[in-house]
Motif scaffolding. Structure first.
Motif, PDB file in Angstrom:
ATOM      1  N   GLU A 175       0.842  -1.204   0.000  1.00 38.91           N
ATOM      2  CA  GLU A 175       0.000   0.000   0.000  1.00 38.91           C
ATOM      3  C   GLU A 175       0.875   1.251   0.000  1.00 38.91           C
ATOM      4  OE1 GLU A 175      -3.914   1.858   2.234  1.00 38.91           O
ATOM      5  OE2 GLU A 175      -2.556   0.581   3.352  1.00 38.91           O
ATOM      6  N   GLY A 176       0.637   2.115  -0.970  1.00 39.65           N
ATOM      7  CA  GLY A 176       1.438   3.319  -1.094  1.00 39.65           C
ATOM      8  C   GLY A 176       2.729   3.092  -1.864  1.00 39.65           C
ATOM      9  N   THR A 177       3.038   1.821  -2.116  1.00 39.15           N
ATOM     10  CA  THR A 177       4.226   1.484  -2.911  1.00 39.15           C
ATOM     11  C   THR A 177       3.805   0.892  -4.252  1.00 39.15           C
ATOM     12  OG1 THR A 177       5.531   1.048  -0.922  1.00 39.15           O
ATOM     13  CG2 THR A 177       6.348   0.112  -2.976  1.00 39.15           C
ATOM     14  N   LEU A 178       3.076  -0.219  -4.197  1.00 35.78           N
ATOM     15  CA  LEU A 178       2.588  -0.847  -5.430  1.00 35.78           C
ATOM     16  C   LEU A 178       1.250  -0.246  -5.862  1.00 35.78           C
ATOM     17  CD1 LEU A 178       3.070  -3.265  -7.465  1.00 35.78           C
ATOM     18  CD2 LEU A 178       1.512  -4.553  -6.011  1.00 35.78           C
ATOM     19  N   VAL A 179       0.372  -0.025  -4.919  1.00 36.31           N
ATOM     20  CA  VAL A 179      -0.956   0.519  -5.238  1.00 36.31           C
ATOM     21  C   VAL A 179      -1.134   1.849  -4.517  1.00 36.31           C
ATOM     22  CG1 VAL A 179      -1.903  -1.782  -5.543  1.00 36.31           C
ATOM     23  CG2 VAL A 179      -2.131  -0.659  -3.330  1.00 36.31           C
ATOM     24  N   SER A 180      -1.823   2.777  -5.180  1.00 35.19           N
ATOM     25  CA  SER A 180      -2.082   4.080  -4.567  1.00 35.19           C
ATOM     26  C   SER A 180      -3.275   3.977  -3.639  1.00 35.19           C
ATOM     27  CB  SER A 180      -2.337   5.133  -5.639  1.00 35.19           C
ATOM     28  OG  SER A 180      -3.522   4.828  -6.368  1.00 35.19           O
ATOM     29  N   GLU A 181      -3.320   4.853  -2.653  1.00 36.13           N
ATOM     30  CA  GLU A 181      -4.414   4.817  -1.693  1.00 36.13           C
ATOM     31  C   GLU A 181      -5.754   5.131  -2.338  1.00 36.13           C
ATOM     32  OE1 GLU A 181      -3.512   7.272   1.604  1.00 36.13           O
ATOM     33  OE2 GLU A 181      -1.745   6.130   2.212  1.00 36.13           O
ATOM     34  N   ASP A 182      -5.746   5.969  -3.398  1.00 31.19           N
ATOM     35  CA  ASP A 182      -7.008   6.329  -4.047  1.00 31.19           C
ATOM     36  C   ASP A 182      -7.463   5.301  -5.073  1.00 31.19           C
ATOM     37  OD1 ASP A 182      -5.263   6.717  -6.150  1.00 31.19           O
ATOM     38  OD2 ASP A 182      -5.479   8.887  -6.215  1.00 31.19           O
ATOM     39  N   GLY A 183      -6.648   4.269  -5.324  1.00 31.44           N
ATOM     40  CA  GLY A 183      -7.048   3.216  -6.252  1.00 31.44           C
ATOM     41  C   GLY A 183      -7.001   3.618  -7.711  1.00 31.44           C
ATOM     42  N   GLN A 184      -6.443   4.799  -8.006  1.00 34.19           N
ATOM     43  CA  GLN A 184      -6.380   5.262  -9.387  1.00 34.19           C
ATOM     44  C   GLN A 184      -5.123   4.791 -10.110  1.00 34.19           C
ATOM     45  OE1 GLN A 184      -8.856   7.227 -10.950  1.00 34.19           O
ATOM     46  NE2 GLN A 184      -9.977   6.693  -9.081  1.00 34.19           N
ATOM     47  N   ALA A 185      -4.119   4.357  -9.353  1.00 34.96           N
ATOM     48  CA  ALA A 185      -2.830   4.089  -9.978  1.00 34.96           C
ATOM     49  C   ALA A 185      -2.143   2.904  -9.328  1.00 34.96           C
ATOM     50  CB  ALA A 185      -1.944   5.338  -9.858  1.00 34.96           C
ATOM     51  N   LEU A 186      -1.217   2.325 -10.071  1.00 37.49           N
ATOM     52  CA  LEU A 186      -0.303   1.328  -9.507  1.00 37.49           C
ATOM     53  C   LEU A 186       1.076   1.580 -10.098  1.00 37.49           C
ATOM     54  CD1 LEU A 186       0.501  -1.130 -11.683  1.00 37.49           C
ATOM     55  CD2 LEU A 186      -1.821  -1.847 -11.205  1.00 37.49           C
ATOM     56  N   ALA A 187       2.074   1.055  -9.428  1.00 36.65           N
ATOM     57  CA  ALA A 187       3.449   1.278  -9.868  1.00 36.65           C
ATOM     58  C   ALA A 187       4.201  -0.039  -9.927  1.00 36.65           C
ATOM     59  CB  ALA A 187       4.166   2.240  -8.921  1.00 36.65           C
ATOM     60  N   LEU A 188       5.045  -0.164 -10.923  1.00 41.15           N
ATOM     61  CA  LEU A 188       5.954  -1.293 -11.038  1.00 41.15           C
ATOM     62  C   LEU A 188       7.358  -0.792 -10.702  1.00 41.15           C
ATOM     63  CD1 LEU A 188       4.812  -2.726 -14.507  1.00 41.15           C
ATOM     64  CD2 LEU A 188       3.728  -3.020 -12.269  1.00 41.15           C
ATOM     65  N   TYR A 189       8.105  -1.612 -10.002  1.00 39.78           N
ATOM     66  CA  TYR A 189       9.485  -1.252  -9.638  1.00 39.78           C
ATOM     67  C   TYR A 189      10.421  -2.258 -10.286  1.00 39.78           C
ATOM     68  CZ  TYR A 189       7.191   1.769  -6.285  1.00 39.78           C
ATOM     69  OH  TYR A 189       6.396   2.737  -5.719  1.00 39.78           O
ATOM     70  N   LEU A 190      11.229  -1.769 -11.209  1.00 37.43           N
ATOM     71  CA  LEU A 190      12.106  -2.628 -11.993  1.00 37.43           C
ATOM     72  C   LEU A 190      13.548  -2.463 -11.519  1.00 37.43           C
ATOM     73  CD1 LEU A 190       9.508  -2.394 -13.705  1.00 37.43           C
ATOM     74  CD2 LEU A 190      10.945  -2.286 -15.744  1.00 37.43           C
ATOM     75  N   PRO A 191      14.060  -3.395 -10.712  1.00 33.52           N
ATOM     76  CA  PRO A 191      15.466  -3.325 -10.323  1.00 33.52           C
ATOM     77  C   PRO A 191      16.347  -3.638 -11.525  1.00 33.52           C
ATOM     78  CG  PRO A 191      14.488  -5.345  -9.516  1.00 33.52           C
ATOM     79  CD  PRO A 191      13.375  -4.564 -10.139  1.00 33.52           C
ATOM     80  N   ILE A 192      17.433  -2.894 -11.661  1.00 32.73           N
ATOM     81  CA  ILE A 192      18.290  -3.054 -12.845  1.00 32.73           C
ATOM     82  C   ILE A 192      19.734  -3.299 -12.420  1.00 32.73           C
ATOM     83  CG2 ILE A 192      16.833  -1.714 -14.394  1.00 32.73           C
ATOM     84  CD1 ILE A 192      18.549   0.713 -13.820  1.00 32.73           C
ATOM     85  N   THR A 193      20.460  -3.997 -13.285  1.00 30.00           N
ATOM     86  CA  THR A 193      21.847  -4.348 -12.956  1.00 30.00           C
ATOM     87  C   THR A 193      22.779  -3.157 -13.096  1.00 30.00           C
ATOM     88  OG1 THR A 193      22.179  -5.073 -15.247  1.00 30.00           O
ATOM     89  CG2 THR A 193      21.534  -6.750 -13.627  1.00 30.00           C
ATOM     90  N   LYS A 194      22.476  -2.262 -14.071  1.00 27.38           N
ATOM     91  CA  LYS A 194      23.355  -1.110 -14.303  1.00 27.38           C
ATOM     92  C   LYS A 194      22.498   0.123 -14.568  1.00 27.38           C
ATOM     93  CE  LYS A 194      25.879  -2.412 -17.758  1.00 27.38           C
ATOM     94  NZ  LYS A 194      26.975  -2.483 -18.752  1.00 27.38           N
ATOM     95  N   LYS A 195      22.868   1.232 -13.953  1.00 31.51           N
ATOM     96  CA  LYS A 195      22.128   2.476 -14.170  1.00 31.51           C
ATOM     97  C   LYS A 195      22.221   2.940 -15.622  1.00 31.51           C
ATOM     98  CE  LYS A 195      24.234   4.325 -10.578  1.00 31.51           C
ATOM     99  NZ  LYS A 195      24.708   5.288  -9.565  1.00 31.51           N
ATOM    100  N   GLU A 196      23.315   2.561 -16.301  1.00 31.31           N
ATOM    101  CA  GLU A 196      23.524   3.020 -17.670  1.00 31.31           C
ATOM    102  C   GLU A 196      22.497   2.470 -18.649  1.00 31.31           C
ATOM    103  OE1 GLU A 196      25.723   1.615 -15.745  1.00 31.31           O
ATOM    104  OE2 GLU A 196      27.256   3.138 -15.351  1.00 31.31           O
ATOM    105  N   LEU A 197      21.692   1.478 -18.223  1.00 33.23           N
ATOM    106  CA  LEU A 197      20.670   0.901 -19.096  1.00 33.23           C
ATOM    107  C   LEU A 197      19.302   1.558 -18.904  1.00 33.23           C
ATOM    108  CD1 LEU A 197      21.595  -2.874 -18.729  1.00 33.23           C
ATOM    109  CD2 LEU A 197      21.955  -1.442 -20.749  1.00 33.23           C
ATOM    110  N   SER A 198      19.226   2.522 -18.003  1.00 25.00           N
ATOM    111  CA  SER A 198      17.927   3.108 -17.656  1.00 25.00           C
ATOM    112  C   SER A 198      17.229   3.731 -18.855  1.00 25.00           C
ATOM    113  CB  SER A 198      18.109   4.173 -16.565  1.00 25.00           C
ATOM    114  OG  SER A 198      18.665   3.623 -15.412  1.00 25.00           O
ATOM    115  N   TYR A 199      17.964   4.495 -19.643  1.00 24.08           N
ATOM    116  CA  TYR A 199      17.353   5.170 -20.788  1.00 24.08           C
ATOM    117  C   TYR A 199      16.844   4.163 -21.809  1.00 24.08           C
ATOM    118  CZ  TYR A 199      16.759   8.168 -24.871  1.00 24.08           C
ATOM    119  OH  TYR A 199      16.234   8.815 -25.956  1.00 24.08           O
ATOM    120  N   ARG A 200      17.627   3.114 -22.045  1.00 27.25           N
ATOM    121  CA  ARG A 200      17.216   2.095 -23.015  1.00 27.25           C
ATOM    122  C   ARG A 200      15.969   1.368 -22.529  1.00 27.25           C
ATOM    123  NH1 ARG A 200      21.272  -2.530 -25.564  1.00 27.25           N
ATOM    124  NH2 ARG A 200      19.781  -3.416 -27.068  1.00 27.25           N
TER     125      ARG A 200
END
Length: 877
Positions: A175-200
């Motif tokens: 709650e507040g991390t994956l799903v919003s309290e208002d139920g309008q939104a959700l978020a995915l968190y993608l851990p990455i091996t290198k920051k240099e790949l973020s733009y790609r």
């Protein structure tokens, strides 16, 4: 010596003009070839030769900086990675994003994101946080917990979609991390091996979701790694636009001032050669292209034409007198050589002072700008006279401004009026100067040190928009981590405390009918055991207890059994973060941190323990708490490890339970907000000491930004003060006068103070670009004072008095200073069109400092010279 150096360089330029031109061309091509074609390098050096872009604020600190070392150690200890945050918001559907169609698309996006890997680098799928990859935790009867995927498949209908939301809201971590309290939104968190790949990764995700807006699903992608990597890509685009624009502006101004296109070309060649060679050397030596070093061409080009402008301006006045280019250029170079050499040295000193800062990219920037300034001076001294000698003299017909002839141009009229004003009303000028100093002092006191890499983009940039939207819906997209740890006590054993606790245990045991002898024998074993190492000490005692139990009589059996239990409890106490009192203290700390409005969420081991314990107790909300015993805590953790993601536990605590980490989600990445959170922790520790000794230490990108910004502020101040003193000494040596040396620094000091005062008054944050402005401007702004004072002193000697010299001073010298200020200031103005805020800041404030320094030189110095003429000029007035 200086006269000999001047004569030698002028002689070479005038008598070997073609040789000079060819030598400059060949050396420039050679440097470009070395930088652009790594295959011509010796094989053992090729590993160092590659162009790399680095916009990671972490690299603003040296590799061995303690906070950076700890950051990497802690990330490895808890197996934490930088994350790309993907938010999906639906404002059109009455159920928000939690409808069947939207969650089906989210499910497909999650499966797509898992495959975003290149050569084993990319998204770490096992740690991806999404509805289909996290556990739902539910009670399965008293003492039992069921773990199932929160969304194992795409929901069949809207009712099933709403159930996903309801289940997620019962789990604090979600709650507040994956799903919003208002139920309008959700978020995915993608851990990455290198920051240099973020733009790609961001580009791939946006391409996959490009049609989602048609269905009402808005996709926003942000996070510090994304902001930093995207900035690196757009930085190259900015370089390709701003550098040519700056050259165009400088070219047009030179053409407007000097009218002859063939002469205007020569300063542009110097600017281009100096920029190319400097960047070529930067790349060839293996340095990265950072946000600072990317601006090197923008700085070099305007600076490179300054001496050429002085030469052309003086040549503009002298050529009509002699009608002989050789004689005219010899006279010009003899007159200007010393001032141009010293202005070059002061500019190099100003930029070179940046090497005193503790910020590696700033050190590199300062070093290579200083190299570029020297190259520009060298080629100006050699190539400009050589170029003039290569021009057919017939093409110079009609060129120039006759000395003594009144300048009716707008610039000429303005300078004449300025000369009359400042010499006839010097006290009024100085009164206004004093008022400006007072205002500057007040404004500087209002400056706030703050930075945020996400704010390096304009307000309407997609990353800034995503930042605002997702931080409105969720706990925050900026991650900061707080490690809590038990102090290392290896090798220390408090025997007396252990004996005291054993005595209390014996008393309780005897009250229950246990015999006393085993306790006394075990106390003797404690006294005799070697306590030099805690682990071996406890191993010896455990072995003694086992022997006692194995050979115990019926009467002593229960006593030895109690002793073994006592030892197990002692061993368990080493596992600090299984102890209820420690976890309750952490719970209070979390609540305190959440009092800060910028902290939207804090996740920790306590959330895992409380959630599992509640479900073990039939899901009763009243049981959402820390259990009363360490054994009960241990039971919740063992139960949690039966989930689909048992490894998640080690993201919060180490296997020995002596270190744990709190995950903080902040809705702001501003340094001042992170500093407020750090202060909040300090306040809590002061007022609420932990039940046992606990150490705390911050890490994470958001915290690292605070550290390097602090070093930037102190480093820039030290660099400015150091270079200010160096330049002051140089001025005293140049003029052989303490008074003139001090006077040369006044326009600079007033200008820099006023600009920084304005920064404080308008509420502009003191960020990275602003921090370097003072040191950058020092070497540039003092140039005008050098030329003004040097030419004023020589003209006073010729005219016989200051009053007689004023019209001459405000003739060619003032015109050259004005042209320089206008050209140099305008050369930075193309940065205002940049979509990247740091470039805009540098463009605006450097241009302001340069123009203000030019104006201050032409107003303040003449006023002071008028009032102090008898003291300064050793001529009869």
């Amino acid at each position: 010596m200086m006269k000999n150096l001047c004569a030698g360089m002028v002689h070479l330029a005038l008598n070997r003009s073609k040789w000079v031109a060819w030598f400059m061309t060949l050396t420039t091509l050679l440097v470009i070839a070395v930088a652009a074609v790594p295959s011509i390098w010796p094989e053992k050096f090729q590993q160092f030769h590659h162009i790399t872009v680095d916009t990671d604020p972490e690299n603003m600190l040296s590799q061995d900086e303690p906070v950076r070392v700890f950051h990497h150690e802690a990330k490895e200890r808890f197996d934490l990675n930088d994350m790309v945050v993907v938010g999906i918001v639906n404002n059109r559907h009455p159920m928000g994003v939690f409808n069947a169609a939207s969650l089906s698309r989210v499910y497909e996006l999650t499966e797509f994101a898992k495959r975003l890997q290149w050569d084993g680098e990319g998204v770490i799928s096992i740690d991806l946080i999404a509805p289909s990859t996290v556990d739902n935790i539910e009670q399965g009867g008293l003492g039992s917990v069921n773990f199932s995927w929160l969304m194992p498949t795409a929901p069949a209908d809207d009712i099933a979609a709403q159930q996903v939301l309801e289940r997620a809201k019962r789990i604090p971590f979600l709650e507040g991390t994956l799903v919003s309290e208002d139920g309008q939104a959700l978020a995915l968190y993608l851990p990455i091996t290198k920051k240099e790949l973020s733009y790609r990764i961001r580009s791939e995700l946006l391409e996959f979701t490009k049609n989602w807006a048609e269905h009402g699903d808005e996709v926003h992608i942000t996070g510090l790694p994304v902001a930093e990597d995207t900035f690196g890509v757009e930085m190259f685009i900015q370089m390709a636009i701003s550098a040519p624009l700056a050259m165009l502006v400088i070219f047009l101004l030179l053409w407007w001032f000097f009218k002859k296109l063939i002469l205007v070309v020569s300063p542009m060649i110097i600017a281009m050669v100096s920029s190319l060679v400097t960047m070529g050397l930067l790349i060839a030596t293996g340095n990265t292209i950072h946000i600072m070093s990317s601006m090197i061409p923008i700085f070099i080009m305007p600076i490179a034409v300054l001496d050429a402008v002085h030469i052309l301006s003086e040549f503009f006045d002298r050529y009509p007198i002699h009608k002989d280019r050789r004689k005219a250029i010899e006279e010009v170079m003899t007159t200007l050589f010393s001032p141009m050499l010293f202005t070059t040295l002061t500019t190099m000193a100003g930029f070179g002072s940046l090497m005193l800062t503790p910020i590696p990219p700033v050190q590199v920037f300062g070093l290579f700008i200083a190299i570029g300034v020297f190259l520009a001076w060298l080629w100006t001294m050699l190539f400009i006279p050589a170029y003039i000698m290569l021009i057919d003299e017939k093409r110079l017909e009609g060129y120039g401004h006759h000395v003594g002839e009144e300048d009716h141009s707008m610039l000429g009229r303005t300078l004449t009026a300025a000369g009359r004003l400042t010499t006839h009303r010097p006290r009024i000028i100085l009164l206004f100067t004093l008022a400006a100093v007072v205002v500057a002092g007040y404004g500087i006191s209002k400056i706030v040190v703050n930075d945020n890499p996400t704010r390096w983009f304009e307000a309407q940039h997609p990353i800034r928009v995503a930042d605002r939207v997702l931080n409105d819906h969720f706990g925050g997209t900026y991650m900061a981590y707080l490690e809590l740890s038990a102090p290392d006590q290896a090798g220390t054993v408090d025997k007396q405390t252990l004996l005291q606790q054993l005595g209390e245990r014996q008393a309780a045991g005897e009250a229950s009918g246990n015999t006393a002898a085993p306790y006394q024998q075990f106390a003797a074993a404690i006294e005799q055991a070697d306590a030099s190492t805690a682990d071996s000490f406890m191993d010896v005692l455990a072995e003694r207890a086992e022997q006692g139990l194995a050979s115990a009589s019926d009467d002593d059996y229960y006593s030895w059994d109690d002793i073994q239990l006592f030892l197990e409890e002692q061993q368990q106490r080493k596992e600090l973060f299984k102890q209820p009192e420690a976890l309750r203290w952490m719970e209070d700390l979390q609540a305190h941190l959440l009092d800060n409005p910028k902290v939207g969420k804090v996740n920790s081991l306590t959330d895992v323990v409380k959630t599992v314990y509640r479900e073990l107790q039939l899901g009763e909300q009243s049981q959402f708490r820390i259990p009363d015993s360490a054994n009960a805590v241990a039971q919740t953790l063992i139960t949690y490890q039966n989930s689909h993601r048992p490894h998640d536990l080690w993201h919060f605590v180490t296997p020995d339970y002596r270190r744990t980490v709190l995950w903080l989600q902040l809705s702001s990445g501003d340094n001042k907000d992170m500093e407020a959170v750090v202060q909040s922790l300090n306040d809590f520790l002061t007022n609420n000491p932990p039940p046992v000794a606990i150490d705390s230490q911050w890490f994470g990108l958001t915290y690292i930004n605070v550290v390097w910004q602090g070093k930037m502020v102190s480093g820039m101040l030290e660099a400015f003060l150091g270079s200010f003193l160096v330049v002051l000494v140089m001025m005293i040596v140049l003029f052989r006068s303490l008074i003139l040396g001090v006077l040369a620094m006044i326009p600079l000091a007033v200008t820099v103070g006023l600009i920084y005062g304005i920064i404080g008054l308008i509420g502009k944050d003191y960020d990275m670009p602003v921090a370097v402005l003072s040191a950058l401007s020092l070497g540039l702004a003092v140039d005008y004072a050098i030329h003004f004072l040097a030419r004023s002193r020589s003209l006073v000697e010729e005219a016989g008095s200051w009053q007689a010299a004023v019209p001459l001073v405000f003739g060619e010298p003032a015109r050259a200073i004005s042209r320089n200020a206008i050209i140099l200031g305008a050369g930075f103005l193309p940065l205002l069109a940049a979509p990247l805020v740091p470039y805009q800041t540098v463009g605006l404030f450097i241009a302001s400092i340069i123009l203000c320094a030019g104006a201050a030189t032409l107003l303040i110095l003449p006023a002071i010279l008028t009032l102090m003429k008898k003291l300064i000029f050793k001529v009869e007035e």
